[in-house]
Enzyme design. Structure first.
Site, PDB file in Angstrom:
ATOM      1  N   ASP A 146       0.794  -1.232   0.000  1.00  0.00           N
ATOM      2  CA  ASP A 146       0.000   0.000   0.000  1.00  0.00           C
ATOM      3  C   ASP A 146       0.836   1.297   0.000  1.00  0.00           C
ATOM      4  O   ASP A 146       0.523   2.233  -0.724  1.00  0.00           O
ATOM      5  CB  ASP A 146      -0.935  -0.008   1.234  1.00  0.00           C
ATOM      6  CG  ASP A 146      -2.037   1.022   1.156  1.00  0.00           C
ATOM      7  OD1 ASP A 146      -2.550   1.232   0.054  1.00  0.00           O
ATOM      8  OD2 ASP A 146      -2.387   1.591   2.193  1.00  0.00           O
ATOM      9  N   CYS A 200     -14.826  -6.314 -18.131  1.00  0.00           N
ATOM     10  CA  CYS A 200     -15.970  -5.476 -17.727  1.00  0.00           C
ATOM     11  C   CYS A 200     -17.029  -5.430 -18.824  1.00  0.00           C
ATOM     12  O   CYS A 200     -18.219  -5.272 -18.522  1.00  0.00           O
ATOM     13  CB  CYS A 200     -15.514  -4.056 -17.391  1.00  0.00           C
ATOM     14  SG  CYS A 200     -14.763  -3.936 -15.755  1.00  0.00           S
ATOM     15  N   CYS A 210     -22.600   4.210  -7.653  1.00  0.00           N
ATOM     16  CA  CYS A 210     -21.837   5.086  -6.759  1.00  0.00           C
ATOM     17  C   CYS A 210     -22.717   6.262  -6.316  1.00  0.00           C
ATOM     18  O   CYS A 210     -23.152   7.056  -7.146  1.00  0.00           O
ATOM     19  CB  CYS A 210     -20.576   5.590  -7.445  1.00  0.00           C
ATOM     20  SG  CYS A 210     -19.698   6.791  -6.406  1.00  0.00           S
ATOM     21  N   CYS A 253     -15.833   2.502   1.923  1.00  0.00           N
ATOM     22  CA  CYS A 253     -17.073   2.242   1.171  1.00  0.00           C
ATOM     23  C   CYS A 253     -16.836   1.030   0.278  1.00  0.00           C
ATOM     24  O   CYS A 253     -15.767   0.877  -0.313  1.00  0.00           O
ATOM     25  CB  CYS A 253     -17.410   3.472   0.333  1.00  0.00           C
ATOM     26  SG  CYS A 253     -18.754   3.220  -0.853  1.00  0.00           S
ATOM     27  N   CYS A 260     -20.716  -5.386  -8.114  1.00  0.00           N
ATOM     28  CA  CYS A 260     -19.998  -5.947  -9.264  1.00  0.00           C
ATOM     29  C   CYS A 260     -20.373  -7.424  -9.477  1.00  0.00           C
ATOM     30  O   CYS A 260     -20.261  -8.233  -8.554  1.00  0.00           O
ATOM     31  CB  CYS A 260     -18.487  -5.816  -9.039  1.00  0.00           C
ATOM     32  SG  CYS A 260     -17.538  -6.514 -10.403  1.00  0.00           S
TER      33      CYS A 260
END
Ligand code: B12
Ligand code: SF4
Ligand code: SF4
Length: 359
Positions: A146, A200, A210, A253, A260
């Site tokens: 990260d 996708c 969103c 969130c 998905c």
């Protein structure tokens, strides 16, 4: 010929080590200036990183460090990318509706902070890599989870871990996107994997779902509008116009991943470190809003939630109560409106006014 054989043997050894260390996936990306990395300076220039100043770090020549590994690690030739599943057998945020309760994102309710859980495993893989390569002095390696100066998800794509989805997350065809990434930079030129193809298709579910329109276009996120950024990274006051869209999110969130299709059958891990701490799945808002400094320290010791600090969590709880539609929160908000923390007090006043103005 001999060199190639050795290089592919080390690649196999690294993947074997990753599997034994508990990673579900591991792959190797070459170090290149991939076309996706061209997006990064544009993203920064457009202000999409909000107040995350560390994203804008530059070298002495003024180049953005994260835009190219050649800037920060000119010695690196390959990036080993490892991924671990953190999904647990609990409902998605889109499946729970209780107005008295909020949401702490799936990645953050864990018993152990993922930075440590992933780094511990990455070190095992790094040491096997070093052994396999014969521990020469010239060999360089460096592990990041990260916090390293690179766009991990681009390397994850080229290591074959998964594709960059329209919600910008890395998605794997079998595992979905509940994955933490860890990377090992190495000066070894290892045999690379093939990049994962984009699956996708015509789907736009994440963009449509969103609540704050943070996915401004496919593959593009504006942090300033993202609930994850607002609840975790943003310090001080949250812009008024963003508050209503934040719903009852307390920390992070999950919505663009919950909706998905590739997460519909995402497998759950049984690893104890990723199982939720008591009370953190769909937590009670009043409990978090009224948490003492001591209880906060105790509850969130070694948890990613510490990043928001107690002040941020109570600020988020005030917004969540304001968005709950539940007038039973008016007394607690009236108390918080006098809080010694001016940010918490202001958000509590906003929340109380919102509840009282609702018919
Ligand atoms: C800053 C940051 C954030 C910010 C900004 C997120 C963002 N999308 O950039 C905030 C705080 C909002 C955030 C939120 C989250 N994060 Co975060 N975050 C990071 C961090 C530290 C840097 C990301 C970064 O460089 N962003 C810059 C932008 C430009 O990069 P990008 O969004 O990845 O976009 C690339 C691709 O989309 C690519 N691209 C590919 N194809 C195409 C096509 C077109 C047309 C275009 C324009 C672009 C494009 O272009 C970009 C590269 O330049 C990384 C760790 C790391 N060092 O990489 C973790 C990381 C991305 N986060 C992670 C997680 C888990 C989360 C959350 C799920 C946490 C949560 N539940 O709240 C959310 C997910 C929100 C989301 N939809 O992305 C994981 C993601 C794992 C995964 N499966 O993808 C990471 C990798 C940490 C880790 N080591 O595991 N995060
Ligand atoms: S994490 Fe939430 S706010 Fe951020 S892009 Fe995804 S759905 Fe939108
Ligand atoms: S919801 Fe659809 S568009 Fe969004 S990441 Fe998943 S598959 Fe891609």
């Amino acid at each position: 010929m001999r060199r190639m054989a050795q290089v592919s043997q080390i690649a196999a050894l690294v993947k074997q080590a990753a599997q034994e260390a508990g990673f579900e996936l591991a792959g190797i990306a070459p170090v290149r200036d991939f076309s996706e990395l061209d997006q990064f300076p544009k993203w920064i220039a457009a202000g999409r990183a909000g107040e995350m100043k560390y994203m804008e770090a530059r070298d002495e020549a003024g180049h953005l460090k994260r835009a190219s590994l050649r800037t920060v690690a000119p010695w690196a030739r390959s990036v080993v990318v490892c991924a671990i599943n953190y999904n647990t057998a609990h409902p998605y945020s889109t499946q729970v509706q209780d107005g008295e309760r909020g949401w702490i994102s799936r990645y953050a309710w864990s018993r152990e902070d993922y930075h440590e859980a992933v780094m511990r495993r990455l070190r095992i893989v790094e040491s096997r890599l070093r052994q396999g390569a014969g521990e020469t002095r010239a060999l360089q390696t460096c592990c990041y989870v990260d916090t390293g100066p690179l766009v991990e998800r681009v390397y994850a794509k080229y290591a074959g871990i998964g594709w960059n989805g329209k919600n910008t997350c890395i998605l794997n065809q079998k595992l979905g996107s509940w994955l933490f990434l860890g990377v090992i930079l190495t000066s070894l030129e290892l045999e690379p994997d093939f990049p994962a193809p984009d699956r996708c298709g015509t789907c736009t579910r994440c963009i449509d779902a969103c609540p704050t329109d943070a996915l401004i276009a496919p593959y593009q996120l504006d942090s300033n509008k993202c609930i994850s950024y607002l609840t975790i990274e943003k310090r001080g006051a949250i812009p008024q116009e963003m508050r209503a869209g934040m719903g009852r999110h307390m920390f992070g969130c999950d919505i663009c991943q919950d909706v998905c299709p590739w997460n519909r059958k995402a497998p759950a891990t049984t690893l104890p470190e990723f199982q939720p701490r008591e009370g953190l799945v769909n937590p009670a808002l009043e409990w978090l809003a009224e948490m003492s400094a001591e209880e906060f320290r105790e509850k969130f010791r070694g948890s990613p939630v510490r990043r928001a600090k107690r002040s941020g969590l109570r600020r988020n709880a005030a917004i969540a109560m304001g968005n709950s539609g539940d007038r039973r929160f008016v007394p607690v908000l009236t108390k918080l409106a006098e809080d010694e923390d001016a940010v918490v007090a202001e958000h509590a006043r906003w929340a109380r006014d919102r509840l009282e103005s609702e018919k």
